[in-house]
Scaffold this active site. Structure first.
Site, short mmCIF file in Angstrom:
data_model
loop_
_atom_site.label_atom_id
_atom_site.label_comp_id
_atom_site.label_asym_id
_atom_site.label_seq_id
_atom_site.Cartn_x
_atom_site.Cartn_y
_atom_site.Cartn_z
CE LYS A 75 -4.59 -11.23 -13.85
NZ LYS A 75 -3.96 -12.37 -14.55
CD GLN A 130 -5.43 -15.12 -16.72
OE1 GLN A 130 -5.01 -13.97 -16.66
NE2 GLN A 130 -5.46 -15.90 -15.66
CG ASP A 170 1.61 -12.74 -15.94
OD1 ASP A 170 1.16 -12.35 -14.85
OD2 ASP A 170 0.91 -13.20 -16.86
N1 GUN Z 1 -3.16 -18.11 -14.35
C1 GUN Z 1 -3.22 -18.25 -13.01
N2 GUN Z 1 -2.59 -17.23 -12.41
C2 GUN Z 1 -2.14 -16.42 -13.39
C3 GUN Z 1 -1.41 -15.19 -13.40
O1 GUN Z 1 -1.04 -14.63 -12.37
N3 GUN Z 1 -1.15 -14.68 -14.63
C4 GUN Z 1 -1.53 -15.29 -15.76
N4 GUN Z 1 -1.21 -14.72 -16.91
N5 GUN Z 1 -2.19 -16.43 -15.80
C5 GUN Z 1 -2.49 -16.98 -14.61
#
Ligand code: GUN
Length: 296
Positions: free
Chosen positions: A54, A98, A121
């Site tokens: 990211k 995350q 998100d």
């Molecule tokens: N854990 C698994 N997929 C995601 C996501 O798209 N964003 C975040 N923040 N955590 C995750």
């Protein structure tokens, strides 16, 4: 394999090139560089890999990013204090925590603490509530990426039966809501661990989306000939290779189009996070939201 491969990696690159131009234009017009703060708690190896991807993508499109890495001993109070600081920081337009978090932390309370205008998100109750109400602000990145992958490959879901296997708040549930929006207009079935005959439902679907995290769950006899198959699963095999929730080769012989793992939905998730971060910056500097991406 006869199915067309839906190349998420290539599409994400194309969309990120488009986004670079939009970020540059926004920064020129406002003097503001969009910024994303990522929070990673504890020893979450896949999480660390995702966050790195990211951040690399942010750099590629001109979005500033910061990583806050906290030890697994972090308390709820310490994490809430960090989120409060990020909520108040003017240079931070998007906040990404995350998931999953270490078990001693209350994940729902942390997600709730992210201010709705920075919830890039799309996991928070305001983002999900607005989506459920039919007027989305930040759409969850993975389902949004799935819709873009369909739309940009010319796959129209209007009036079609889409079967989603998995009801998580991150993928299955928001995807169902997005497919029901006006403009997408799909007919949606959501299957989960208590669904009686998943195969009977997926066999009647024009599009099957798998998001349960079980390697090779969807077999060829669960798919009707010509269906489109989207695999959101990311499962680590004992030999350390990644595989999805779909028994790829046999299903690819039946389907008309299928996503690979890796290189399908994963890169699209990252791309949509960048898009949401630019939207967040626009909202926060009063530039107004950009035209939303065409969904389907
Ligand atoms: N854990 C698994 N997929 C995601 C996501 O798209 N964003 C975040 N923040 N955590 C995750």
């Amino acid at each position: 394999m006869s199915a067309k491969l839906l190349d998420g990696k290539g599409l994400a690159q194309t969309m990120q090139a488009e986004l670079s131009g939009q970020v540059a234009e926004f920064s020129r017009a406002t003097g503001v560089r969009p910024g994303l703060a990522a929070v990673l708690v504890g020893d979450n190896h896949p999480g660390r890999v995702y966050v790195r991807k990211k951040q690399e993508a942010c750099a590629q499109v001109g979005i500033e990013s910061w990583l806050h890495e906290l030890p697994s001993s972090t308390t709820q109070g310490e994490l809430l204090a960090l989120i409060a600081r990020l909520n108040a920081a003017p240079a931070v337009h998007g906040i990404l925590v995350q998931l999953p978090l270490p078990r001693h932390l209350d994940e729902a309370a942390i997600v709730d603490a992210v201010t709705p205008l920075k919830d890039v998100d799309g996991f928070g109750p305001v983002s999900l509530g607005l989506l459920a109400a039919g007027r989305p602000r930040f759409r969850a990145c993975t389902p949004y990426g799935v819709l873009q992958l369909l739309q940009r490959n010319g796959i129209d879901v209007t009036g079609k039966h889409v079967a989603i296997v998995g009801r998580s708040n991150i993928v299955g549930k928001p995807l169902a809501l997005m497919l029901l929006l006006k403009g997408a207009d799909a007919t949606v079935t959501v299957c989960h661990s208590r669904t009686r005959d998943v195969g009977a439902i997926t066999r009647s679907a024009d599009v099957v989306v798998m998001a349960i995290g079980q390697a090779n769950y969807l077999k060829a006899d669960m798919v009707q000939p010509g269906a489109v198959v989207i695999d959101v699963g990311m499962n680590r095999l004992p030999d350390r290779r990644w595989t999805g929730d779909v028994d790829f080769e046999p299903v690819g012989a039946v389907a008309s189009a299928i996503t690979p793992v890796p290189g399908g939905v994963g890169p699209m998730t990252v791309c949509m996070l960048l898009y949401n971060t630019l939207q967040a910056a626009r909202l926060q500097v009063g530039a107004g939201p950009a035209e939303p991406l065409k969904q389907i």
